[in-house]
Design a protein around this motif. Structure first.
Motif, PDB file in Angstrom:
ATOM      1  N   TRP A 107       0.683  -0.397 -11.605  1.00  0.00           N
ATOM      2  CA  TRP A 107       0.793  -1.629 -10.832  1.00  0.00           C
ATOM      3  C   TRP A 107      -0.124  -1.599  -9.618  1.00  0.00           C
ATOM      4  N   PHE A 108      -0.545  -0.415  -9.229  1.00  0.00           N
ATOM      5  CA  PHE A 108      -1.457  -0.266  -8.097  1.00  0.00           C
ATOM      6  C   PHE A 108      -2.885  -0.285  -8.654  1.00  0.00           C
ATOM      7  N   ASP A 109      -3.569  -1.405  -8.400  1.00  0.00           N
ATOM      8  CA  ASP A 109      -4.859  -1.650  -9.032  1.00  0.00           C
ATOM      9  C   ASP A 109      -6.009  -0.914  -8.358  1.00  0.00           C
ATOM     10  N   THR A 151       8.924   0.342  -8.285  1.00  0.00           N
ATOM     11  CA  THR A 151       7.498   0.077  -8.067  1.00  0.00           C
ATOM     12  C   THR A 151       6.715   1.384  -8.002  1.00  0.00           C
ATOM     13  N   MET A 152       7.258   2.345  -7.302  1.00  0.00           N
ATOM     14  CA  MET A 152       6.550   3.614  -7.143  1.00  0.00           C
ATOM     15  C   MET A 152       6.481   4.397  -8.448  1.00  0.00           C
ATOM     16  N   GLY A 153       7.298   4.039  -9.384  1.00  0.00           N
ATOM     17  CA  GLY A 153       7.284   4.730 -10.661  1.00  0.00           C
ATOM     18  C   GLY A 153       6.275   4.168 -11.655  1.00  0.00           C
ATOM     19  N   ILE A 182       0.849  -1.191   0.000  1.00  0.00           N
ATOM     20  CA  ILE A 182       0.000   0.000   0.000  1.00  0.00           C
ATOM     21  C   ILE A 182       0.881   1.235   0.000  1.00  0.00           C
ATOM     22  N   ALA A 183       0.535   2.148  -0.874  1.00  0.00           N
ATOM     23  CA  ALA A 183       1.354   3.338  -1.066  1.00  0.00           C
ATOM     24  C   ALA A 183       0.521   4.606  -0.964  1.00  0.00           C
ATOM     25  N   GLY A 204       4.910   9.522  -6.288  1.00  0.00           N
ATOM     26  CA  GLY A 204       4.927   8.596  -5.173  1.00  0.00           C
ATOM     27  C   GLY A 204       5.550   9.231  -3.947  1.00  0.00           C
ATOM     28  N   VAL A 205       4.959   8.974  -2.802  1.00  0.00           N
ATOM     29  CA  VAL A 205       5.424   9.554  -1.545  1.00  0.00           C
ATOM     30  C   VAL A 205       6.020   8.485  -0.641  1.00  0.00           C
TER      31      VAL A 205
END
Length: 130
Positions: free
Chosen positions: A116-118, A110-112, A34-35, A47-48
Motif C-alpha cells: 500500500w506504500f507506493d 495498514t502497516m502489514g 508516511i511510515a 513496520g515500526v
C-alpha cells in the motif's frame, strides 16, 4: 516525481538515541501517510511507526512503543523518527515510505500491507552496539 530521502542513521551504544529524517518532495505535503519500516540482516522487513496527515494519528509497533516518537513538520515536508533507549535488536536498515493520498489510517492492518506504500526512500543504517 515523488521522492523520499532518509537520513540520520549511525552507530550508537545501547541506551543511546538517534533521530531519523525523511524529507519528502514531489507531492503536496498535506495528504499522506508516511511510515518507517526496518529490516535487520536475515529478517523480514517490519513496520515500526506511521503518521497520517488526515488526523495526525500515529502507530507504533509494540517493540518500540514508549521509546520511539514519530512526528512531522509540514513546513519542511519532513517526517522524523526520534529513537530513544535504543537496543541492539533495533539494529537494522530503516526505510521511510509514503502512501499517497493518505486515506488509510496508520494501524496494524495498514502497516502489514507494505504494497500500500507506493513510494520508498533509500535505507538509513542504524547500528546499536551492546
Amino acid at each position: 516525481d515523488v521522492q523520499l530521502q532518509a537520513s540520520g542513521g549511525g552507530l550508537v551504544q545501547a541506551g543511546g538515541s538517534l533521530s531519523l529524517s525523511c524529507a519528502a518532495s514531489g507531492f503536496t505535503f498535506d495528504d499522506y501517510a508516511i511510515a518507517w519500516f526496518r529490516q535487520a540482516p536475515g529478517k523480514e522487513r517490519e513496520g515500526v511507526s506511521c503518521i497520517s496527515s488526515s488526523d495526525g494519528n500515529t502507530y507504533y509497533a509494540d517493540s518500540v512503543k514508549g521509546r520511539f516518537t514519530i512526528s512531522s513538520d509540514n513546513a519542511k515536508n519532513t517526517v522524523y523518527l526520534q529513537m530513544n533507549s535504543l537496543k541492539p535488536e533495533d539494529t537494522a536498515v530503516y526505510y521511510c515510505a509514503a502512501d499517497l493520498p493518505g486515506n488509510r489510517r496508520c494501524d496494524t492492518q495498514t502497516m502489514g500491507v507494505m504494497t500500500w506504500f507506493d513510494y520508498w526512500g533509500q535505507g538509513a543504517q542504524v547500528t546499536v552496539s551492546s
